[in-house]
Design a protein around this motif. Structure first.
Motif, PDB file in Angstrom:
ATOM      1  N   LYS A  92      -5.205   8.827  -8.173  1.00 35.29           N
ATOM      2  CA  LYS A  92      -4.355   9.646  -9.052  1.00 35.29           C
ATOM      3  C   LYS A  92      -2.982   9.206  -9.245  1.00 35.29           C
ATOM      4  CE  LYS A  92      -3.599  12.610  -5.209  1.00 35.29           C
ATOM      5  NZ  LYS A  92      -3.693  14.017  -4.679  1.00 35.29           N
ATOM      6  N   PHE A  93      -2.474   8.399  -8.575  1.00 39.17           N
ATOM      7  CA  PHE A  93      -1.026   7.987  -8.539  1.00 39.17           C
ATOM      8  C   PHE A  93      -1.174   6.565  -9.617  1.00 39.17           C
ATOM      9  CE2 PHE A  93      -0.612   9.935  -4.432  1.00 39.17           C
ATOM     10  CZ  PHE A  93      -0.443  10.984  -4.849  1.00 39.17           C
ATOM     11  N   ALA A  94      -2.021   5.880  -9.616  1.00 38.19           N
ATOM     12  CA  ALA A  94      -2.294   4.386 -10.206  1.00 38.19           C
ATOM     13  C   ALA A  94      -2.361   4.714 -11.696  1.00 38.19           C
ATOM     14  CB  ALA A  94      -3.620   3.682  -9.576  1.00 38.19           C
ATOM     15  N   GLU A  95      -3.106   5.891 -12.075  1.00 34.78           N
ATOM     16  CA  GLU A  95      -2.818   6.268 -13.378  1.00 34.78           C
ATOM     17  C   GLU A  95      -1.626   6.414 -14.163  1.00 34.78           C
ATOM     18  OE1 GLU A  95      -5.607   9.634 -13.653  1.00 34.78           O
ATOM     19  OE2 GLU A  95      -7.234   8.523 -12.996  1.00 34.78           O
ATOM     20  N   GLU A  96      -0.636   6.802 -13.346  1.00 27.20           N
ATOM     21  CA  GLU A  96       0.702   6.946 -14.017  1.00 27.20           C
ATOM     22  C   GLU A  96       1.544   5.931 -14.295  1.00 27.20           C
ATOM     23  OE1 GLU A  96       2.623   9.906 -11.207  1.00 27.20           O
ATOM     24  OE2 GLU A  96       0.936  10.978 -11.218  1.00 27.20           O
ATOM     25  N   ALA A 138      -5.472   1.165  -8.333  1.00 28.45           N
ATOM     26  CA  ALA A 138      -6.150   2.008  -7.504  1.00 28.45           C
ATOM     27  C   ALA A 138      -6.899   1.581  -6.523  1.00 28.45           C
ATOM     28  CB  ALA A 138      -7.077   2.936  -8.492  1.00 28.45           C
ATOM     29  N   MET A 139      -6.904   2.062  -5.183  1.00 28.29           N
ATOM     30  CA  MET A 139      -7.801   1.750  -4.258  1.00 28.29           C
ATOM     31  C   MET A 139      -8.545   2.797  -3.665  1.00 28.29           C
ATOM     32  SD  MET A 139      -5.075   1.409  -1.082  1.00 28.29           S
ATOM     33  CE  MET A 139      -4.114   2.805  -0.765  1.00 28.29           C
ATOM     34  N   ASP A 140      -9.851   2.684  -3.446  1.00 27.24           N
ATOM     35  CA  ASP A 140     -10.781   3.611  -2.888  1.00 27.24           C
ATOM     36  C   ASP A 140     -10.682   3.742  -1.278  1.00 27.24           C
ATOM     37  OD1 ASP A 140     -11.604   4.525  -5.609  1.00 27.24           O
ATOM     38  OD2 ASP A 140     -13.034   2.782  -5.740  1.00 27.24           O
ATOM     39  N   ASP A 141     -10.634   2.416  -0.859  1.00 27.33           N
ATOM     40  CA  ASP A 141     -10.767   2.385   0.565  1.00 27.33           C
ATOM     41  C   ASP A 141      -9.476   1.146   1.032  1.00 27.33           C
ATOM     42  OD1 ASP A 141     -11.304   1.805   3.374  1.00 27.33           O
ATOM     43  OD2 ASP A 141     -13.368   1.870   2.985  1.00 27.33           O
ATOM     44  N   HIS A 142      -8.354   1.648   1.613  1.00 29.48           N
ATOM     45  CA  HIS A 142      -7.525   1.026   2.061  1.00 29.48           C
ATOM     46  C   HIS A 142      -7.706  -0.040   3.316  1.00 29.48           C
ATOM     47  CE1 HIS A 142      -6.599   4.416   4.525  1.00 29.48           C
ATOM     48  NE2 HIS A 142      -6.119   3.640   5.455  1.00 29.48           N
ATOM     49  N   ASN A 143      -8.654   0.438   4.059  1.00 28.78           N
ATOM     50  CA  ASN A 143      -9.386  -0.250   5.157  1.00 28.78           C
ATOM     51  C   ASN A 143      -9.986  -1.636   4.816  1.00 28.78           C
ATOM     52  OD1 ASN A 143      -8.775   1.450   7.583  1.00 28.78           O
ATOM     53  ND2 ASN A 143      -9.749   3.275   6.297  1.00 28.78           N
ATOM     54  N   LYS A 144     -10.670  -1.382   3.751  1.00 34.22           N
ATOM     55  CA  LYS A 144     -11.492  -2.594   3.254  1.00 34.22           C
ATOM     56  C   LYS A 144     -10.522  -3.595   2.463  1.00 34.22           C
ATOM     57  CE  LYS A 144     -15.484  -1.980   2.098  1.00 34.22           C
ATOM     58  NZ  LYS A 144     -16.886  -1.475   1.217  1.00 34.22           N
ATOM     59  N   TYR A 168       0.709  -1.130  -0.066  1.00 39.41           N
ATOM     60  CA  TYR A 168      -0.022   0.035  -0.099  1.00 39.41           C
ATOM     61  C   TYR A 168       0.866   1.152   0.040  1.00 39.41           C
ATOM     62  CZ  TYR A 168      -3.572  -3.220   1.540  1.00 39.41           C
ATOM     63  OH  TYR A 168      -4.533  -4.230   1.606  1.00 39.41           O
ATOM     64  N   SER A 169       0.430   2.358  -0.973  1.00 40.71           N
ATOM     65  CA  SER A 169       1.143   3.632  -0.611  1.00 40.71           C
ATOM     66  C   SER A 169       0.127   4.730  -0.887  1.00 40.71           C
ATOM     67  CB  SER A 169       2.183   3.766  -2.113  1.00 40.71           C
ATOM     68  OG  SER A 169       1.573   3.408  -3.131  1.00 40.71           O
ATOM     69  N   PHE A 170       0.268   5.981  -0.291  1.00 36.69           N
ATOM     70  CA  PHE A 170      -0.561   7.013  -0.213  1.00 36.69           C
ATOM     71  C   PHE A 170      -0.042   8.460  -0.852  1.00 36.69           C
ATOM     72  CE2 PHE A 170      -0.385   3.850   3.201  1.00 36.69           C
ATOM     73  CZ  PHE A 170      -2.063   3.482   3.146  1.00 36.69           C
TER      74      PHE A 170
END
Length: 349
Positions: free
Chosen positions: A37-41, A47-53, A6-8
């Motif tokens: 926004k970083f996954a697109e690069e 892409a992750m919407d919710d890192h907790n889930k 995971y990264s933020f």
């Protein structure tokens, strides 16, 4: 094995790619999850919407979880999913500058300490290992057991064992198996004493007042049976015999028989119930098994070899040793064998 990273932040996302590629070289199936926004690069990023889930899923499916970012983020994210060190995955925290790799969870049994050291070497970081036995360069029984595919009978006893080492005490070692290395510091061969380690297949062997037992996963069952034998009939013979031998069900690797039993429903029901693998050998393969075995002319007339259970157990155990020869009940025959093992306390992996 499966891992997730995971990264933020943008910098963290770039580092996560390097970490993911490094883990792939160690045979991990890796997913690198970051902010949309970083996954697109980069193609390697998801892409992750919710890192907790996402973390909830990772705790169930992955052996290793890596957070690239602040330790606080990692701690708050994993907190709801922590159960115990026997089942939790290894969790690491890496700062986005790639300076430090910190094991947060399952340092020994889950392998987080080892992963941290390996990963730190790859990305040229410093591993920050805080477990007491590692800090004091003492033998970590839980880590060694995990590396050597052994079951710890009692985590309470393991903690008492570690506490004795940390207190500077000499602890004992009793084993059924040959040793090919020097013993760890403060450990001596004994068959009695206050605190010690017993590496044995027999769960009834407890030579020390406080005994942490390690049971190797190296036991194989050879089974023969009449056509149409049920799961219950097999259990009626196998379970009491294993109890008599002091063998824990978790140490059993697999079951073996002659290939004529490939369609025996009761046998498949039996291995499925206990989640054991099953293997079959031809009569010719069984006949060529090395060793001395009991013999039955009737069995030979039916399957082409004079003994099924003993020979198949030995072959499944990679030409290991029979620890319980043929016994029978209600048309079922059983033999128990163990694969050969040696103890190396200096082996790192």
């Amino acid at each position: 094995m499966k891992a997730v990273v995971y990264s933020f932040t943008r910098r963290g996302a770039m580092l996560s790619i390097n970490i993911g590629e490094a883990l792939q070289k160690f045979d991990f199936e890796v997913r690198c999850l970051t902010m949309p926004k970083f996954a697109e690069e980069k193609i390697f990023l998801e892409a992750m919407d919710d890192h907790n889930k996402a973390c909830e899923y990772a705790f169930k499916e992955c052996q290793l979880i890596v957070f690239v970012g602040a330790v606080g983020i990692a701690v708050r994210t994993i907190a709801p999913y922590i159960k115990n060190k026997l089942v939790d995955p290894a969790v690491l925290s890496v700062d986005e500058g790639g300076n430090f790799v910190i094991p947060l969870l399952s340092g020994h049994i889950g392998g987080a300490n080892g992963f941290a050291k390996v990963l730190a070497k790859v990305i040229k970081a410093t591993p920050v290992v805080t477990t007491a036995t590692d800090v004091n360069k003492l033998f970590a029984v839980d880590e060694w057991a995990a590396r050597n595919n052994m079951i710890i009978n009692s985590m309470k006893a393991a903690k008492d064992f570690a506490a004795a080492l940390l207190d500077g005490q000499e602890v004992g070692l009793f084993t059924d198996y040959p040793i090919i290395s020097a013993l760890p510091r403060q450990i001596v061969l004994k068959d009695k004493g206050i605190t010690g380690l017993a590496i044995t297949k027999n769960r009834n062997v407890k030579p020390f007042d406080v005994t942490v037992q390690l049971w190797p996963r190296n036991i194989y069952l050879g089974i023969g049976c009449r056509r149409g034998t049920t799961l219950e009939s097999i259990e009626t013979l196998v379970l009491p015999k294993l109890k008599e031998l002091g063998i824990d069900l978790r140490t059993i690797v697999g079951v073996a028989s002659v290939d004529l039993k490939k369609d025996e429903a009761g046998l498949f029901d039996f291995v499925a119930k206990y989640n054991w693998k099953i293997s079959f050998f031809t009569a010719e393969e069984l006949q060529n098994a090395a060793g001395e075995f009991s013999s039955s002319d009737f069995v030979k007339s039916v399957v082409g070899v004079s003994n099924v259970c003993e020979r198949s157990a030995v072959l499944a155990a990679n030409n290991g040793n029979i620890i319980s020869s043929k016994c029978s009940l209600n048309g079922v025959t059983l033999a128990v064998a163990e694969a050969d093992i040696v103890l190396d306390f200096e082996k790192l992996s």
